[in-house]
Write a protein that holds these residues in place. Sequence first.
Motif, PDB file in Angstrom:
ATOM      1  N   UNK B  77       0.820  -1.195   0.027  1.00  0.00           N
ATOM      2  CA  UNK B  77      -0.127  -0.101  -0.017  1.00  0.00           C
ATOM      3  C   UNK B  77       0.819   1.136  -0.016  1.00  0.00           C
ATOM      4  N   UNK B  78       2.069   1.072   0.850  1.00  0.00           N
ATOM      5  CA  UNK B  78       2.686   2.471   0.923  1.00  0.00           C
ATOM      6  C   UNK B  78       3.499   2.605  -0.440  1.00  0.00           C
ATOM      7  N   UNK B  79       3.798   1.446  -1.098  1.00  0.00           N
ATOM      8  CA  UNK B  79       4.422   1.774  -2.290  1.00  0.00           C
ATOM      9  C   UNK B  79       3.429   2.297  -3.676  1.00  0.00           C
ATOM     10  N   UNK B  80       2.109   1.964  -3.171  1.00  0.00           N
ATOM     11  CA  UNK B  80       1.297   2.683  -4.045  1.00  0.00           C
ATOM     12  C   UNK B  80       0.903   4.168  -3.645  1.00  0.00           C
ATOM     13  N   UNK B  81       1.781   4.657  -2.695  1.00  0.00           N
ATOM     14  CA  UNK B  81       1.376   5.880  -2.269  1.00  0.00           C
ATOM     15  C   UNK B  81       0.124   6.244  -1.373  1.00  0.00           C
ATOM     16  N   UNK B  82      -0.155   4.869  -0.775  1.00  0.00           N
ATOM     17  CA  UNK B  82      -1.668   5.011  -0.044  1.00  0.00           C
ATOM     18  C   UNK B  82      -1.216   4.616   1.276  1.00  0.00           C
ATOM     19  N   UNK B  83      -1.589   5.312   2.347  1.00  0.00           N
ATOM     20  CA  UNK B  83      -1.592   5.365   3.829  1.00  0.00           C
ATOM     21  C   UNK B  83      -2.148   4.067   4.057  1.00  0.00           C
ATOM     22  N   UNK B  84      -1.643   2.883   4.586  1.00  0.00           N
ATOM     23  CA  UNK B  84      -2.463   1.630   5.153  1.00  0.00           C
ATOM     24  C   UNK B  84      -3.460   1.999   6.011  1.00  0.00           C
ATOM     25  N   UNK B  85      -3.230   2.849   7.044  1.00  0.00           N
ATOM     26  CA  UNK B  85      -4.385   3.051   7.806  1.00  0.00           C
ATOM     27  C   UNK B  85      -5.601   3.500   7.170  1.00  0.00           C
ATOM     28  N   UNK B  86      -5.541   4.490   6.139  1.00  0.00           N
ATOM     29  CA  UNK B  86      -6.653   5.134   5.335  1.00  0.00           C
ATOM     30  C   UNK B  86      -7.358   4.077   4.665  1.00  0.00           C
ATOM     31  N   UNK B  87      -6.455   3.060   4.228  1.00  0.00           N
ATOM     32  CA  UNK B  87      -6.923   1.863   3.035  1.00  0.00           C
ATOM     33  C   UNK B  87      -7.705   0.935   4.108  1.00  0.00           C
ATOM     34  N   UNK B  88      -7.211   0.747   5.320  1.00  0.00           N
ATOM     35  CA  UNK B  88      -7.754  -0.278   6.125  1.00  0.00           C
ATOM     36  C   UNK B  88      -9.104   0.143   6.921  1.00  0.00           C
ATOM     37  N   UNK B  89      -9.120   1.697   7.253  1.00  0.00           N
ATOM     38  CA  UNK B  89     -10.386   1.973   8.175  1.00  0.00           C
ATOM     39  C   UNK B  89     -11.697   1.674   7.612  1.00  0.00           C
ATOM     40  N   UNK B  90     -11.910   1.493   6.247  1.00  0.00           N
ATOM     41  CA  UNK B  90     -13.617   1.257   5.743  1.00  0.00           C
ATOM     42  C   UNK B  90     -13.691  -0.252   6.121  1.00  0.00           C
ATOM     43  N   UNK B 134      -0.776  -8.128 -12.357  1.00  0.00           N
ATOM     44  CA  UNK B 134       0.243  -9.175 -12.193  1.00  0.00           C
ATOM     45  C   UNK B 134       1.057  -8.925 -10.706  1.00  0.00           C
ATOM     46  N   UNK B 135       1.263  -7.620 -10.569  1.00  0.00           N
ATOM     47  CA  UNK B 135       2.115  -7.197  -9.234  1.00  0.00           C
ATOM     48  C   UNK B 135       1.250  -7.602  -8.077  1.00  0.00           C
ATOM     49  N   UNK B 136      -0.010  -6.954  -8.071  1.00  0.00           N
ATOM     50  CA  UNK B 136      -0.831  -7.312  -7.007  1.00  0.00           C
ATOM     51  C   UNK B 136      -1.054  -8.754  -6.833  1.00  0.00           C
ATOM     52  N   UNK B 137      -1.333  -9.341  -7.864  1.00  0.00           N
ATOM     53  CA  UNK B 137      -1.909 -10.685  -7.851  1.00  0.00           C
ATOM     54  C   UNK B 137      -0.482 -11.279  -7.166  1.00  0.00           C
ATOM     55  N   UNK B 138       0.703 -11.458  -7.751  1.00  0.00           N
ATOM     56  CA  UNK B 138       1.639 -12.199  -7.279  1.00  0.00           C
ATOM     57  C   UNK B 138       1.893 -11.821  -5.561  1.00  0.00           C
ATOM     58  N   UNK B 139       1.912 -10.665  -5.243  1.00  0.00           N
ATOM     59  CA  UNK B 139       1.890 -10.186  -3.910  1.00  0.00           C
ATOM     60  C   UNK B 139       0.671 -11.018  -3.147  1.00  0.00           C
TER      61      UNK B 139
END
Lengths: 236, 236
Positions: B77-90, B134-139
């Motif tokens: 998430x951080x590498x995509x420029x997204x704050x993990x807390x913001x992504x998790x909150x919902x 692919x990148x997200x899928x492999x992860x």
Amino acid sequence: MTTSESGRSGEIGEGTDQPGYLAAVTDLLGALAYGELRAFSQLARDADLAPTLRHRSALATLAAHELKNYAVLTERLQSLGVEPETAMEPFVPAVDAFHERTSASDWLEGLVKAYVGEGIAQDFYREISRYVDDATGSLVVSVLEDTGQADFAVSVVREAIAADPRLAGRLALWGRRLVGEAITQAQRVGVERDALASILVGAPGRAGADLAELGRMFVRLTDEHSRRMERLGLSA
Amino acid sequence: MTTSESGRSGEIGEGTDQPGYLAAVTDLLGALAYGELRAFSQLARDADLAPTLRHRSALATLAAHELKNYAVLTERLQSLGVEPETAMEPFVPAVDAFHERTSASDWLEGLVKAYVGEGIAQDFYREISRYVDDATGSLVVSVLEDTGQADFAVSVVREAIAADPRLAGRLALWGRRLVGEAITQAQRVGVERDALASILVGAPGRAGADLAELGRMFVRLTDEHSRRMERLGLSA
């Protein structure tokens, strides 16, 4: 345990290949291992008290780190031919009593406990590693590796005190209670487990620390504790 | 997200470089990450219910594994420029509701929940990884790596049922309740989070699974669940 492994036998005295020494090292590793397993549970619970996901994740990461240490210690017990559960069992009552009597009532208390408790444990590991054979000593020191989690605790606690200075008194008292309970339970273990105590005070055929050295160790441990409390912005 | 990273764009349709796709992947990783963090807490608590130190340590190790997955997901998430807390909150309300409604009342329920819950989550990860770049899928697939903990749960639950066959009925019911609650909360998330739903059902400019494929996915997930229950010695 072979004599060749006990390279510091000059320092710790002869006799590290005696059955008594294996019993002592088993006690030491068992006590540390159960301490780590219990610390894992405690930190994982305290993480649930965290005010934000970021804080929660930081404390959970600290918990997982304890479990990594636990794995290192139990692997070592297994390599000595000792069942980890058997080695840990005698220390369950004292370690559990410590945690039950110092159950954090909120997030900040949990954080102070994590920082202060982990600090005391690490200092103690470092001290005791000087009195055991090299192989055991290196292993004990290897679980000390600082994870930078300390900085996290310090900055969060200091911020909280800056926002509400009245917290300082309560948390300082809490820090003293933590140390008091730790000493109480350590004494209990020292009385109940001759083998473990013999690492520090010696045993027939193996020298330990003399009284003066034990005194200096105690001073070092309490000095470090005071420094940690100061770093949190608290009086020791 | 660059177009070059979305190597499977032929399969998932065009448009993985659209802002809508980043929102969808953010939702996916955020939901998974919070799921892992919450699973960590739950497993750590359930470990405290274990009858022996060996069992306790096995469940604690499983908990720590969830936290490793959590770290992988939040780094992404951080590498995509997204704050993990913001992504998790919902996703906090739905994931928390699942765990609150399926709070294990004893050690065996905790173990069945760990095994069945982790199994469903892993199957779901595997399914959804086919619909992302692919990148997200492999992860996502990388956090699936089997840790052999499943064998532990299976043998402990089977032993317990062999010793007390009446347990089988209660635990089978428990397994059904776990799946029921998981579906309830997944539906809630699907309704509330359009972006996440769009990974499966598609979005303007990006194809998703058609209804027949969604039906087959549901069949695969329930089949795998039944197989897991059978391995535990329980009827699904």
